[in-house]
Design a protein around this motif. Structure first.
Motif, PDB file in Angstrom:
ATOM      1  N   ALA A  15       0.820  -1.034   0.071  1.00 49.73           N
ATOM      2  CA  ALA A  15      -0.057   0.029  -0.017  1.00 49.73           C
ATOM      3  C   ALA A  15       0.880   1.339   0.192  1.00 49.73           C
ATOM      4  CB  ALA A  15      -0.852   0.007   1.230  1.00 49.73           C
ATOM      5  N   ALA A  16       1.775   1.361   0.744  1.00 49.11           N
ATOM      6  CA  ALA A  16       3.007   2.453   0.897  1.00 49.11           C
ATOM      7  C   ALA A  16       3.456   2.654  -0.560  1.00 49.11           C
ATOM      8  CB  ALA A  16       3.932   2.130   1.968  1.00 49.11           C
ATOM      9  N   ALA A  17       4.005   1.483  -1.310  1.00 52.54           N
ATOM     10  CA  ALA A  17       4.588   1.637  -2.481  1.00 52.54           C
ATOM     11  C   ALA A  17       3.917   2.199  -3.629  1.00 52.54           C
ATOM     12  CB  ALA A  17       5.277   0.291  -2.907  1.00 52.54           C
ATOM     13  N   ALA A  18       2.390   1.776  -3.620  1.00 53.54           N
ATOM     14  CA  ALA A  18       1.357   1.911  -4.227  1.00 53.54           C
ATOM     15  C   ALA A  18       1.036   3.656  -4.156  1.00 53.54           C
ATOM     16  CB  ALA A  18      -0.109   1.242  -4.176  1.00 53.54           C
ATOM     17  N   GLU A  23       1.896   9.285  -5.703  1.00 56.96           N
ATOM     18  CA  GLU A  23       2.627  10.696  -5.464  1.00 56.96           C
ATOM     19  C   GLU A  23       3.656  10.933  -6.580  1.00 56.96           C
ATOM     20  OE1 GLU A  23       1.781  10.775  -0.857  1.00 56.96           O
ATOM     21  OE2 GLU A  23       3.742  10.207  -1.484  1.00 56.96           O
ATOM     22  N   ASP A  24       4.310  10.203  -6.981  1.00 60.75           N
ATOM     23  CA  ASP A  24       5.523  10.204  -8.006  1.00 60.75           C
ATOM     24  C   ASP A  24       4.697  10.648  -9.072  1.00 60.75           C
ATOM     25  OD1 ASP A  24       7.882   7.818  -6.739  1.00 60.75           O
ATOM     26  OD2 ASP A  24       7.434   9.669  -6.014  1.00 60.75           O
ATOM     27  N   GLU A  25       3.858  10.023  -9.538  1.00 58.53           N
ATOM     28  CA  GLU A  25       3.211  10.133 -10.967  1.00 58.53           C
ATOM     29  C   GLU A  25       2.543  11.615 -11.055  1.00 58.53           C
ATOM     30  OE1 GLU A  25      -0.459   8.436 -13.489  1.00 58.53           O
ATOM     31  OE2 GLU A  25       0.450   7.276 -12.346  1.00 58.53           O
ATOM     32  N   ALA A  26       1.812  12.075  -9.800  1.00 54.89           N
ATOM     33  CA  ALA A  26       1.111  13.214  -9.567  1.00 54.89           C
ATOM     34  C   ALA A  26       2.007  14.443  -9.600  1.00 54.89           C
ATOM     35  CB  ALA A  26       0.248  13.329  -8.356  1.00 54.89           C
ATOM     36  N   ALA A  27       3.273  14.134  -8.862  1.00 52.92           N
ATOM     37  CA  ALA A  27       4.312  15.204  -9.148  1.00 52.92           C
ATOM     38  C   ALA A  27       5.034  15.242 -10.383  1.00 52.92           C
ATOM     39  CB  ALA A  27       5.498  14.693  -7.934  1.00 52.92           C
TER      40      ALA A  27
END
Length: 138
Positions: A15-18, A23-27
């Motif tokens: 869950a943390a990795a997902a 968050e990385d994709e949004a950034a």
């Protein structure tokens, strides 16, 4: 019980990795949007490649009188659209013979740069040169 604890730990890690991936994709999307917005001014946007056939103003004799407020280094950074080139509809240009007129948008009607005409495309120069072309007190 140890299996339940281990399964819970794996679940929490997944869950943390997902969440991190989202968050990385949004950034990345936010950064790309900022890049495109910033580059709409600088002209380095990927959809508008720098014209490889453009001439350096430093190599055009008449450019020295048209850009008498530019240094030699700045003249090397001014890329003049060569005669015979098509002006791309919607792109911003400045006519070196009439810089006071400001930024011009190609409509598709003024298709080809004629002999003796000197246009600079916004996407062919950096923002400092573009600003100086338009806003330098003469």
């Amino acid at each position: 019980m140890p299996q339940d604890k281990e399964a819970k730990h794996r679940y929490e890690q997944a869950a943390a990795a997902a969440k991190g991936a989202r968050e990385d994709e949004a950034a990345d999307q936010e950064l790309n949007a900022a890049y495109l917005q910033a580059d709409s001014h600088t002209g380095q946007q990927g959809t508008l490649p720098v014209n490889s056939e453009a001439l350096e103003a430093a190599d055009v004799k008449e450019a020295y009188s048209l850009l008498d407020d530019f240094t030699q280094d700045e003249l090397r950074r001014v890329r003049i659209t060569p005669a015979g080139s098509l002006l791309t509809a919607g792109d911003a240009y400045v006519n070196l013979h009439d810089r006071r007129r400001g930024e011009l948008r190609a409509t598709g009607e003024e298709n080809v740069v004629g002999e003796g005409q000197y246009f600079v495309a916004k996407h062919d120069v950096d923002f400092e040169i573009w600003d100086k072309l338009l806003y330098q007190d003469r």
